[in-house]
Design a protein around this motif. Structure first.
Motif, PDB file in Angstrom:
ATOM      1  N   UNK A  94       0.851  -1.187   0.000  1.00 14.43           N
ATOM      2  CA  UNK A  94       0.000   0.000   0.000  1.00 14.43           C
ATOM      3  C   UNK A  94       0.889   1.239   0.000  1.00 14.43           C
ATOM      4  N   UNK A  95       0.523   2.242  -0.812  1.00 15.17           N
ATOM      5  CA  UNK A  95       1.234   3.520  -0.850  1.00 15.17           C
ATOM      6  C   UNK A  95       0.237   4.658  -0.653  1.00 15.17           C
ATOM      7  N   UNK A  96       0.681   5.708   0.064  1.00 12.97           N
ATOM      8  CA  UNK A  96      -0.116   6.907   0.251  1.00 12.97           C
ATOM      9  C   UNK A  96       0.804   8.110   0.081  1.00 12.97           C
ATOM     10  N   UNK A  97       0.393   9.155  -0.631  1.00 12.96           N
ATOM     11  CA  UNK A  97       1.257  10.341  -0.767  1.00 12.96           C
ATOM     12  C   UNK A  97       1.544  10.954   0.599  1.00 12.96           C
ATOM     13  N   UNK A  98       2.778  11.370   0.809  1.00 10.87           N
ATOM     14  CA  UNK A  98       3.167  11.947   2.098  1.00 10.87           C
ATOM     15  C   UNK A  98       2.377  13.216   2.397  1.00 10.87           C
ATOM     16  N   UNK A  99       1.888  13.889   1.362  1.00 11.40           N
ATOM     17  CA  UNK A  99       1.141  15.127   1.599  1.00 11.40           C
ATOM     18  C   UNK A  99      -0.179  14.860   2.319  1.00 11.40           C
ATOM     19  N   UNK A 100      -0.707  13.624   2.171  1.00 15.50           N
ATOM     20  CA  UNK A 100      -1.972  13.292   2.829  1.00 15.50           C
ATOM     21  C   UNK A 100      -1.780  12.747   4.241  1.00 15.50           C
ATOM     22  N   UNK A 101      -0.515  12.627   4.664  1.00 20.22           N
ATOM     23  CA  UNK A 101      -0.223  11.995   5.949  1.00 20.22           C
ATOM     24  C   UNK A 101      -0.466  12.966   7.087  1.00 20.22           C
ATOM     25  N   UNK A 102      -1.344  12.588   7.991  1.00 23.98           N
ATOM     26  CA  UNK A 102      -1.586  13.310   9.238  1.00 23.98           C
ATOM     27  C   UNK A 102      -1.483  12.298  10.372  1.00 23.98           C
ATOM     28  N   UNK A 103      -0.465  12.444  11.227  1.00 22.76           N
ATOM     29  CA  UNK A 103      -0.259  11.440  12.283  1.00 22.76           C
ATOM     30  C   UNK A 103      -1.524  11.200  13.097  1.00 22.76           C
ATOM     31  N   UNK A 104      -1.850   9.920  13.292  1.00 28.08           N
ATOM     32  CA  UNK A 104      -2.989   9.525  14.103  1.00 28.08           C
ATOM     33  C   UNK A 104      -4.303   9.519  13.362  1.00 28.08           C
ATOM     34  N   UNK A 105      -4.328   9.938  12.101  1.00 28.68           N
ATOM     35  CA  UNK A 105      -5.575   9.994  11.354  1.00 28.68           C
ATOM     36  C   UNK A 105      -5.632   8.877  10.312  1.00 28.68           C
ATOM     37  N   UNK A 106      -6.863   8.436   9.978  1.00 26.82           N
ATOM     38  CA  UNK A 106      -7.061   7.398   8.980  1.00 26.82           C
ATOM     39  C   UNK A 106      -6.745   7.946   7.588  1.00 26.82           C
ATOM     40  N   UNK A 107      -6.137   7.093   6.762  1.00 28.16           N
ATOM     41  CA  UNK A 107      -5.814   7.497   5.396  1.00 28.16           C
ATOM     42  C   UNK A 107      -6.647   6.734   4.371  1.00 28.16           C
ATOM     43  N   UNK A 108      -7.456   5.752   4.813  1.00 26.57           N
ATOM     44  CA  UNK A 108      -8.272   4.995   3.876  1.00 26.57           C
ATOM     45  C   UNK A 108      -8.268   3.521   4.238  1.00 26.57           C
ATOM     46  N   UNK A 109      -8.636   2.687   3.278  1.00 28.06           N
ATOM     47  CA  UNK A 109      -8.754   1.251   3.532  1.00 28.06           C
ATOM     48  C   UNK A 109      -8.385   0.473   2.285  1.00 28.06           C
ATOM     49  N   UNK A 110      -8.068  -0.811   2.505  1.00 25.29           N
ATOM     50  CA  UNK A 110      -7.774  -1.761   1.432  1.00 25.29           C
ATOM     51  C   UNK A 110      -8.742  -2.927   1.585  1.00 25.29           C
ATOM     52  N   UNK A 111      -9.341  -3.382   0.480  1.00 19.07           N
ATOM     53  CA  UNK A 111     -10.321  -4.470   0.493  1.00 19.07           C
ATOM     54  C   UNK A 111      -9.719  -5.661  -0.249  1.00 19.07           C
ATOM     55  N   UNK A 112      -9.749  -6.840   0.410  1.00 17.59           N
ATOM     56  CA  UNK A 112      -9.238  -8.075  -0.199  1.00 17.59           C
ATOM     57  C   UNK A 112     -10.408  -9.009  -0.492  1.00 17.59           C
ATOM     58  N   UNK A 113     -10.455  -9.535  -1.713  1.00 21.12           N
ATOM     59  CA  UNK A 113     -11.435 -10.538  -2.127  1.00 21.12           C
ATOM     60  C   UNK A 113     -10.684 -11.798  -2.549  1.00 21.12           C
ATOM     61  N   UNK A 114     -10.911 -12.911  -1.950  1.00 25.37           N
ATOM     62  CA  UNK A 114     -11.575 -13.144  -0.686  1.00 25.37           C
ATOM     63  C   UNK A 114     -11.074 -14.500  -0.206  1.00 25.37           C
ATOM     64  N   UNK A 115     -11.382 -14.861   1.056  1.00 25.09           N
ATOM     65  CA  UNK A 115     -10.991 -16.136   1.647  1.00 25.09           C
ATOM     66  C   UNK A 115     -12.197 -17.069   1.639  1.00 25.09           C
ATOM     67  N   UNK A 116     -12.044 -18.249   1.020  1.00 28.27           N
ATOM     68  CA  UNK A 116     -13.135 -19.217   0.997  1.00 28.27           C
ATOM     69  C   UNK A 116     -13.219 -19.943   2.339  1.00 28.27           C
ATOM     70  N   UNK A 117     -14.452 -20.237   2.775  1.00 31.52           N
ATOM     71  CA  UNK A 117     -14.667 -20.926   4.047  1.00 31.52           C
ATOM     72  C   UNK A 117     -15.929 -21.772   3.945  1.00 31.52           C
ATOM     73  N   UNK A 118     -16.009 -22.781   4.805  1.00 35.17           N
ATOM     74  CA  UNK A 118     -17.156 -23.689   4.795  1.00 35.17           C
ATOM     75  C   UNK A 118     -18.278 -23.141   5.656  1.00 35.17           C
TER      76      UNK A 118
END
Length: 702
Positions: free
Chosen positions: A142-166
């Motif tokens: 994952x990469x985020x531009x340093x200009x958007x970096x604010x310590x302690x604040x959320x920068x977004x999310x990553x979604x993974x598809x997917x883990x199979x389960x019974x």
């Protein structure tokens, strides 16, 4: 495994929400991220190695929260698997290093010094997934531009598809970065189960209730899902409509799974394993486990399922006591079952044993002397520790610990320290094992025992000479005394030397009193009788398994016999161990307490019968009115089985062996034992509601 569409519909319900579950077409995994972030999913799975926490060199991306969503991964329009989508929310941890005061103006004037603020902040995020029996780890960049970096604040999310389960599985998810800057996140979720399959219990019976439509035809299979080998089928039927399958509680194992599928062409099978956490299943698993030592240096643990257990090598000294753990490593965790393994030894020794423990509780123990029944040797085990520049130290393994040789301790090893060193240097000790730093030696102690008894034998010879002289001077008086002594020796000397170990199932106080009366009467014959009723303190200190090991070894080495006293509860226990479901379900299984040596002894007794080593070592018996001969399991009829007190003469003759007295003397002793036994037996039968004698009804539970 693809799941038929009608099964998913049953599991997730028929509400509109089910039809709105997102479908992912194709088998490939994907990753996407929120606006402002860029992400990449590595090809293939990676190793799950979290590593230790390190300090952040500056601002870093770390996962802060996990979210899951159920989706469908479909290979065709109606051929789908349940799949878990995972969203990882990211935030910035740490701060940019602030410039010093004297550099502030210079840094503002120099645009190159602003480069870190214009760069990208990058992180490698690991996503770990476990759902029995599978485990996966994937890596996301994952990469985020340093200009958007604010310590302690959320920068977004990553979604993974997917883990199979019974369906019905419990899934566990972890997330952390590489390197790891904080404690990993974890998340546990129970997926929907199949509502038409219900497991319930009623006493000793377990019911599998399948609630399907009247016209639905399906196949049902019960099998053992062995992780360390192929699945082992156990039961299969083709059925129609609602069904209730009854199992006995002795049939349950942690790896017992249920597989169901519609009786249609190219149908897909769905499996569920509902007994993985059932305490009864785990108890049955250990009862069914068998530990074998195979010559010359092999060992094998047989069990229906995989075992979470530790195996250790230990040294069993003569005279009883606990088996002392040794250095040579075996498989410390997750022992491989149903496979012959090799002991890491240079030479075998009868005092070496293998112990299998689970959660620090001894479950199984087998020693090298057991197959051949050779006596334990009075050898001393020396532990050699090697240091630098050929320096080495030696200590002797004793019950109090490892005693250094040439020490001032008041132990046998310390007193014989110099002689043992000479024996080791002259090659009289047997090397059992070694590695670069340690070695084990077994040194014989026979010659030192002989030296100790030399003076005793000399004194005995002197005393014998004096007695012989007295005999010459007073021959007539001595003749009469010798004649009486000879008759007594003929009648009872051989019986005096015979040892007998009584084993029984402690069903209630009345039966224990009956066993106590029998043991007390046998002691008057005389016989050397051992029974757990008289050894409760040792039994509690050592545990039933270790106590029985020591008593069985001593009895058989002295030429004695093990007496199995069968009762309804003992017969039920034997059927449970033999996995005889038909007999076990018809028997009333009696609870066995912490002092019940019979339940603990079955793990050692059954191999002797199964391998043909029981004749001559074991005798069976049961009490008139409590059991009949047909109730004794067929396996145990390979040795003589007697009904008491009706067959007491034959029983006593077998116990006393070749030196038993004649029929007349034996009949008198049988009447003596019967008089001591009959009142207690009558009281027990009256308490059970059957005052009849040998010809009355039986209480065998069959």
């Amino acid at each position: 495994m693809p799941v038929p569409w009608f099964l998913l519909s049953l599991a997730l319900g028929r509400s509109p929400m089910v039809l709105s579950l997102e479908k992912l077409m194709g088998p490939q995994d994907t990753a996407r991220c929120s606006p402002g972030l860029s992400c990449h999913l590595w090809d293939g799975d990676v190793l799950c190695l979290p590593g230790s926490i390190v300090s952040a060199p500056g601002p870093v991306l770390v996962p802060t929260r996990l979210q899951t969503e159920l989706v469908l991964r479909c290979y065709q329009e109606t051929d789908c698997d349940l799949c878990v989508r995972v969203a990882i929310h990211l935030a910035v941890h740490g701060h940019w290093e602030e410039p010093k005061d004297e550099d502030k103006f210079g840094r503002a004037a120099d645009p190159e010094l602003e480069e870190p603020r214009n760069a990208f902040l990058q992180a490698q995020v690991v996503l770990s997934f476990q759902a029995y029996p599978t485990a996966r780890c994937v890596l996301l960049e994952v990469q985020v531009p340093a200009a958007l970096v604010q310590p302690g604040q959320s920068v977004g999310s990553v979604v993974f598809d997917c883990f199979e389960a019974a369906l019905g599985a419990e899934v566990r998810i972890w997330s952390y970065t590489q390197p790891r800057y904080q404690k990993e996140l974890n998340f546990t979720q129970q997926l929907p189960a199949l509502p038409w399959l219900n497991v319930s219990a009623d006493g000793d019976d377990v019911y599998l209730v399948l609630d399907v439509s009247e016209e639905q035809r399906f196949g049902l299979s019960l099998y053992w899902n062995q992780i360390q080998g192929p699945t082992k089928p156990w039961w299969h039927r083709n059925l129609t409509g609602p069904q209730t399958i009854t199992l006995n509680h002795t049939d349950l194992f942690p790896c017992l799974c249920i597989q169901v599928w519609p009786l249609e062409p190219d149908s897909v099978r769905t499996s569920v394993c509902p007994f993985r956490e059932d305490p009864r299943a785990h108890r049955n698993l250990w009862r069914a486990a068998r530990l074998q030592l195979l010559p010359p240096r092999g060992w094998r643990l047989d069990a229906p399922c995989s075992l979470l257990a530790e195996a250790t090598l230990c040294w069993q000294a003569p005279g009883g006591g606990p088996c002392q753990s040794l250095v040579p490593p075996l498989y410390q965790a997750n022992v491989t079952v149903n496979k012959t393994l090799e002991l890491p030894l240079l030479n075998a020794h009868p005092n070496l044993c293998v112990q299998v423990s689970s959660w620090e509780k001894l479950q199984l123990q087998e020693c090298l002397w057991a197959d051949s029944l050779r006596a334990l040797k009075d050898d001393l085990l020396l532990v050699e520790t090697r240091g630098l520049q050929d320096n080495r130290s030696l200590c002797a393994l004793e019950p109090s610990g490892c005693t250094p040789l040439l020490s001032k301790a008041s132990t046998r090893a310390a007193r014989l320290g110099e002689q043992l060193l000479q024996d080791l240097q002259s090659g009289q000790c047997l090397q059992l094992w070694e590695d670069e730093l340690r070695a084990l030696w077994a040194c014989p102690m026979d010659k030192y025992v002989h030296q100790r008894w030399a003076l005793v034998w000399l004194a005995c010879l002197l005393l014998a000479s004096v007695l012989f002289l007295l005999f010459l001077f007073r021959k007539d008086h001595v003749k009469g005394w010798l004649r009486l002594l000879k008759e007594d020796l003929r009648a009872g000397a051989a019986a005096t030397a015979r040892a007998a170990l009584l084993l029984y199932s402690a069903e209630d106080s009345g039966f224990e009193r009956l066993v106590g009366a029998l043991a007390s009467a046998l002691c008057q014959l005389p016989l050397q009788v051992t029974v757990d009723l008289w050894s409760r303190r040792e039994l509690s200190a050592q545990g039933p398994l270790a106590w029985f090991h020591a008593q069985r070894r001593q009895t058989l080495q002295e030429g004695g016999v093990v007496v199995l006293l069968f009762s309804p509860g003992a017969v039920a226990l034997c059927h449970e161990w033999l996995q005889d479901a038909a007999s076990a379900s018809a028997s009333a299984s009696a609870p066995h307490g912490p002092h019940d040596a019979f339940a603990a002894s079955l793990s050692c007794v059954l191999p002797d019968f199964l391998q043909g080593r029981a004749p001559g070592r074991y005798v069976g018996a049961y009490f008139d009115g409590l059991l009949h001969s047909g109730a004794v399991p067929a396996l145990f009829r390979s040795v003589p089985v007697f009904s008491l007190p009706s067959q007491l003469p034959d029983f006593l003759g077998t116990l006393q062996g070749p030196g038993a007295p004649g029929p007349g003397r034996l009949g008198e002793r049988a009447k003596q034992v019967s008089r001591a036994l009959q009142p207690t037996l009558d009281q027990l039968l009256q308490a059970l509601g059957d005052p009849g004698g040998p010809g009355g009804g039986t209480r065998d539970g069959t």
